[in-house]
Structures are given as C-alpha cells and as structure tokens.
Design an enzyme around this catalytic site. Structure first.
Site, PDB file in Angstrom:
ATOM      1  N   SER A   1      -9.427   1.250   3.256  1.00  0.00           N
ATOM      2  CA  SER A   1      -8.749   2.050   2.334  1.00  0.00           C
ATOM      3  C   SER A   1      -7.665   1.453   1.415  1.00  0.00           C
ATOM      4  O   SER A   1      -7.175   1.853   0.443  1.00  0.00           O
ATOM      5  CB  SER A   1      -7.939   3.285   3.103  1.00  0.00           C
ATOM      6  OG  SER A   1      -7.169   2.588   4.048  1.00  0.00           O
TER       7      SER A   1
ATOM      8  N   LYS B   1       0.866  -1.260   0.044  1.00  0.00           N
ATOM      9  CA  LYS B   1       0.057  -0.112  -0.006  1.00  0.00           C
ATOM     10  C   LYS B   1       0.706   1.053   0.101  1.00  0.00           C
ATOM     11  O   LYS B   1       2.052   1.098   0.613  1.00  0.00           O
ATOM     12  CB  LYS B   1      -1.007   0.135   1.270  1.00  0.00           C
ATOM     13  CG  LYS B   1      -2.063   1.107   1.364  1.00  0.00           C
ATOM     14  CD  LYS B   1      -2.994   0.736   2.565  1.00  0.00           C
ATOM     15  CE  LYS B   1      -3.911   1.718   2.859  1.00  0.00           C
ATOM     16  NZ  LYS B   1      -4.762   1.398   4.012  1.00  0.00           N
TER      17      LYS B   1
ATOM     18  N   SER C   1      -9.675  -1.170   7.159  1.00  0.00           N
ATOM     19  CA  SER C   1      -9.011  -1.069   5.826  1.00  0.00           C
ATOM     20  C   SER C   1      -8.140  -2.295   5.520  1.00  0.00           C
ATOM     21  O   SER C   1      -8.212  -2.439   4.121  1.00  0.00           O
ATOM     22  CB  SER C   1      -8.124  -0.007   5.957  1.00  0.00           C
ATOM     23  OG  SER C   1      -8.713   1.156   6.054  1.00  0.00           O
TER      24      SER C   1
END
Length: 598
Positions: A152, A78, A176
C-alpha cells in the site's frame, strides 16, 4: 534532477549547513502537486520552520552539525503517519484530520535533522499491495506506467525510486513495505515488530503493523532505522532489543528457499528469480529447499481468516457511519471482518502461534529465507479486472512475515527480460535486522544496479562501524577459528569479522598447565604485533562468555595495529613467571604449527 543518497546529502551539507536553504529552493522546484504520488506537499514555510529548528541548535552552540546524523535530509511520510500540522488522510478524504503532534518515528527523525517534505499516496487505510485503491489515483510503476507501483506504500516507493527524496517511510502489515520496493528497484526495510514505534500511525492491524523504510541503498535504510528505532513507552506493542541476535550471517550463508516456487505463470519473474539464485550460489551461498506448507498456511490467515477483523476495528467510525466514503474494494475487505466471532479470533491466534512456531523452528537451521518479493506483477488494466485475486498473488511471499514475527529486507534483484524490476526479499527471525542489512549491503555492491529509476550508481561504501548491539572481541588463542574453545563464541551467535594484529607493545606467552593449551597476552614496551581474530558477540551474551573465562585470563581493552581499541584477552602477570615466551612466532596458531612440526 534527483537528490543524492542520504550519505551523500549529509556529506555535502555538513560543512556548510546554511546552503540547505538553496538546496530546498531547488528541491521545491522539482516537486509537483500534480504528481499523484503525493497527497500533501509541505509549504515553503513548513519546510523552513523545520530547517530553522536545526539552524538554531547549531547557531546557539547547543549542537554541532555533526550531531545531526540526518542533517537536512529530505524525506516523505506515508499519509497514515502523523506529521504535526500536516493533514493525515489515510487516502480517505472523509477521514482527514490535522494532528497537533508528530508520530514518534517522525519526531525522532526530525530530532536527527531530517526534513519532512510531504505525505504520500497509499492504498486506502493501507489495505492492499497494489497502489490502485486510492481516490487520489493509482500510482504508476516508475519503469513502465502501464503497470502497478505496488502498495500500500505506493507513493513512498515512487518518490524514492525517482530520487525526489533521500528516503521515505511506509507501513507494512502484509508486505506494503516490500512489494512496492520490488516493483520499483529500491530497498524496503521491514523491521522487527516493535522496533520502530507505531504511536501516531493510523492502524491497519495493530498486532502486525510496522513502520517501514524505503531508500535507494541498504546503507541509507539501515541508518534511518537506527535513528528511528528504539523502545517507546507510548506504544503498547513497542519492544526493547534483547541484543541476542548475530551481527552478520555466516561467511558462507545457508539460505532456505521454498521447495515449490509459485509464479502464477509469469515466466519473466520465474526466470529472473532463477538467475538470482544462481548469483547467490556463485557468491558462496548454500541454497536448501524447505517445506513451505506452514508459510503458505499462515499467509492465508491474514486475509482469509479472523485476522481481517482487525482492519474492521481499525477503520471504525468511517466504516460504520460513512461506508460510501471508502474505496469499494477496501470496504468489501473490511466488511468481511464482521463475519467472525470472538471465538473465531481466539482460534485464529492459536493457529497463528502454532504455525509461527513451526516456521521459526524451520528457519533456526538457516541464516535466512530467500523469496521473490512478489511472484508476479500486473498492469493497471489487469488489476481493474481482478483487484482481489491479483492483490492476493502479490502477497504470496509477504503475508506470513509479521504473523510469524520475522524481519525482512526487500532488495533489488536481477531484472525481468521485459525491463521491469524483480526484487528479492531476505527474511530472518526477529531482531536479525542488522544481519539482514550487512548481507544486503554486500548484495547491492555485487549487483551494482542503477539506483531506483534514476541513473545514479551506488556510492562508495562508508567504513563499517562497530555495532552498538554487539561487543567486538579480539581472541588470541583457544577461541580462534578451528581451536577447541571457539564454540564458546559460535554457540552465542558471535560472528567472525576479520583477522588483525595488536599494536607492537604486546608479548605472547604459552601458559603452563592449561587444558586445553592457552596463551597469555601481556603489554610490554619491547613487544611486537600479535595475530588476533575479531569477533562480534551479541551484547546480551557477552557476560556469559566472560563468565566462562578461567584465571589467570580475563577481558580487558586491547589496542590494534591500526589504532582501534577493542575488548580482548589479557593475562594476570603472576601467570607469566613459568610461561614460555612465544612472541617471536607472532601468534598462537603459528606457534602451534611450528611447535608440532619440530
């Protein structure tokens, strides 16, 4: 074309690691810079530099291919996790910088042989559960592009679900690392806070941030976490495993479920979860509704209380000096943090502690809590109309987890009737990660769904390894199941693993004058296999257990019939002079049964 699972990838290249060069040439051809799940794709030189480090260690003789548990495995990170030489943006171009040093989690994965192939899209500054709050575009659901991917960690989930990489890293503060897993039919491991270091991770809420793992299988996620985890002195919130948690759930697990389930009118999600609960019961689990008030109250604290000010602190200079550079929804959430005072923050912590204590007390009577990963899902168009309200709905069963210091594992579940995934999440107290993974592996085998959005099926399960966090003990007498001293194991969170037998060079004796009656096991060239039970006891509780063992018994190393060596009961030879040889009965329970029936 999709890559293999982690275990299949390592098995393919362990004998011929040089073939990894050709594998990465093919992998590069499958990765597109037009795919908005990626914010940054590694260059060919960046990938080969990582491979060269592995090759040099092998060619120099410093290491063998077997020394790399993640040999050449491609993974994604990420884009709020630092990878040396690759830009970190947290999905905010104005924030972008290029770190010189890997985040601790990246460094550990690279040292195990894994290769970073790119950085993935996310809700800006990891603020959201939707996957739409990014200037790089909304990441679409891998099953239906009209729907959200979840966030997310949207890009990280997407690239795993499509089989572009073997695993990926996300982060999880409010869910997330779980919601995107549920929306894309993959596994999302949300570890105990402090197990995987957050050094080198752009913070969202430092007190609650976790690095999470996405994978197609629980086995792969567990392998990655074992490599990535461990105490990091550079992380002020890092913690050492206390080694007190059980290795597995009970044979017939007791699962708590919310007494009032909320699906916000989504009948498809409600029906899918009901089917999952039926499946759990069919597999022998006991489901007990519990009062969910404290969970809901704690979940509300994360975004509707002073905790949101942590995000304001984390964003810092960008919010202060360049607010126009931020996503409008994210900026509005971060701005709310300015409404709270230091007094509000302290009161929020007191409230968190009180609710967390209630929650952990409730869960202490169960193996785990089972919830829908998300109670509903929405289209991209719907999300544009209600970005905050629908985001809040997604967090119904996730927001409380880190605030209450729980660990969680998002698993694929029964699909909705409209063809979309509807995952479930198993939640347990801190450091019960291994028990979650053990259950998750059996659950995934029982469901046997296609992996992610690929057509791959679950590969053969690897042979179970003895946990490094537990001691496997062979018991032969009064500690067997149903025997009077078995509680000395169960009260220390030891769990039954299997029935087995010793090698053939043991004899069993009924000791004289012992209360309760006990046998003694001794090596002998003229012995026979003796029935034993294998139990895994938490490492930190092993010493307590041994301290209660009276003479003439003790703990040594036993050899099992299949050649394995485990800890087990032994007896001092002097106690055997007036003991009764019961070897012929083959075990303590057989002796007692025949002795009492005679």
């Amino acid at each position: 074309m999709s890559v293999a699972t982690l275990s299949e990838w390592v098995a393919s290249y362990r004998q011929h690691p040089q073939q990894l060069v050709a594998a990465y040439q093919q992998l590069n051809a499958n990765l597109s810079r037009d795919d908005n799940a990626w914010i940054y794709l590694a260059t060919q030189d960046e990938i080969y530099a990582q491979l060269t480090t592995v090759f040099q260690a092998i060619n120099s003789g410093e290491k063998q291919a077997e020394d790399f548990p993640l040999l050449g495995v491609p993974f994604a990170a990420k884009d709020n996790i630092n990878v040396a030489g690759m830009p970190t943006s947290a999905a905010c171009p104005a924030f972008t910088y290029t770190p010189e040093k890997d985040a601790t989690v990246i460094a550990r994965l690279k040292a195990a042989g894994a290769i970073v192939v790119g950085k993935t899209n996310l809700d800006q500054f990891a603020t959201g559960l939707v996957g739409t709050r990014s200037p790089f575009g909304a990441v679409k659901n891998t099953f239906n592009p009209e729907y959200v991917s979840g966030g997310s960690s949207s890009g990280s989930a997407s690239v795993v679900a499509r089989g572009l990489v073997c695993f990926s890293l996300g982060t999880d503060t409010a869910g997330s690392g779980r919601v995107p897993a549920g929306f894309n039919n993959i596994v999302g491991l949300k570890p105990t806070k402090g197990w995987i270091s957050t050094t080198g991770v752009v913070p969202a809420c430092r007190l609650n941030d976790c690095v999470s793992v996405f994978a197609l299988t629980v086995e792969d996620a567990e392998t990655v976490a074992a490599v990535a985890g461990g105490y990091d002195p550079q992380d002020p919130y890092s913690r050492s495993n206390p080694h007190t948690a059980p290795a597995r759930f009970n044979e017939k697990p007791r699962f708590a479920i919310p007494d009032q389930l909320e699906f916000f009118g989504d009948k498809y999600s409600e029906a899918a979860f009901a089917k999952t609960l039926q499946r759990l019961e069919q597999q022998g689990a006991e489901l007990i509704p519990i009062d969910f008030t404290a969970f809901n109250q704690l979940a509300e604290q994360l975004y509707y209380g002073a905790w949101v000010a942590e995000r304001t602190v984390a964003v810092g200079e960008i919010f202060k000096n360049q607010p126009e550079a931020m996503d409008p929804t994210v900026r509005g959430i971060v701005a709310n943090g300015l409404k709270y005072t230091a007094c509000d923050a302290w009161q929020a912590e007191y409230t968190r502690a009180e609710l967390a204590q209630k929650i952990n007390a409730q869960l202490s009577e169960f193996d785990a809590l089972v919830v829908p990963t998300s109670p509903t899902i929405h289209t991209l168009a719907e999300m544009a109309q209600e970005p905050v309200r629908y985001n809040s709905q997604f967090g119904t069963y996730t927001n409380f987890t880190n605030l209450a210091d729980l660990c969680a594992l998002a698993l694929p579940g029964d699909f909705r009737e409209d063809g979309l995934p509807a995952g479930i999440t198993i939640i347990a107290p801190a450091w019960h990660d291994q028990a979650l993974s053990h259950f998750g592996k059996s659950w995934q085998q029982a469901l046997n769904l296609p992996l992610g959005a690929t057509e791959k099926t679950l590969p053969a399960t690897l042979a179970a390894k003895i946990s490094a966090n537990h001691v496997r003990v062979a018991v032969v007498g009064a500690h067997l199941r149903g025997m009077p001293l078995n509680h000395q194991l169960t009260t220390r969170h030891a769990v039954f693993i299997e029935e087995s037998r010793t090698a053939a060079n043991y004899r069993l004796y009924a000791l004289a004058n012992t209360q309760p009656p006990k046998p003694g096991l001794a090596k002998s060239p003229s012995g026979q296999p003796i029935a034993v039970e294998l139990w895994d006891i938490p490492l930190a509780r092993f010493g307590e257990f041994v301290a209660e063992i009276p003479a003439p018994l003790g703990i040594g190393t036993l050899t099992l019939e299949d050649g394995r060596s485990v800890k087990g009961f032994i007896c001092e030879p002097t106690a055997l002079h007036d003991a009764t040889d019961i070897t012929a009965w083959g075990g303590w329970k057989a002796w007692l049964a025949r002795h009492h029936s005679a």
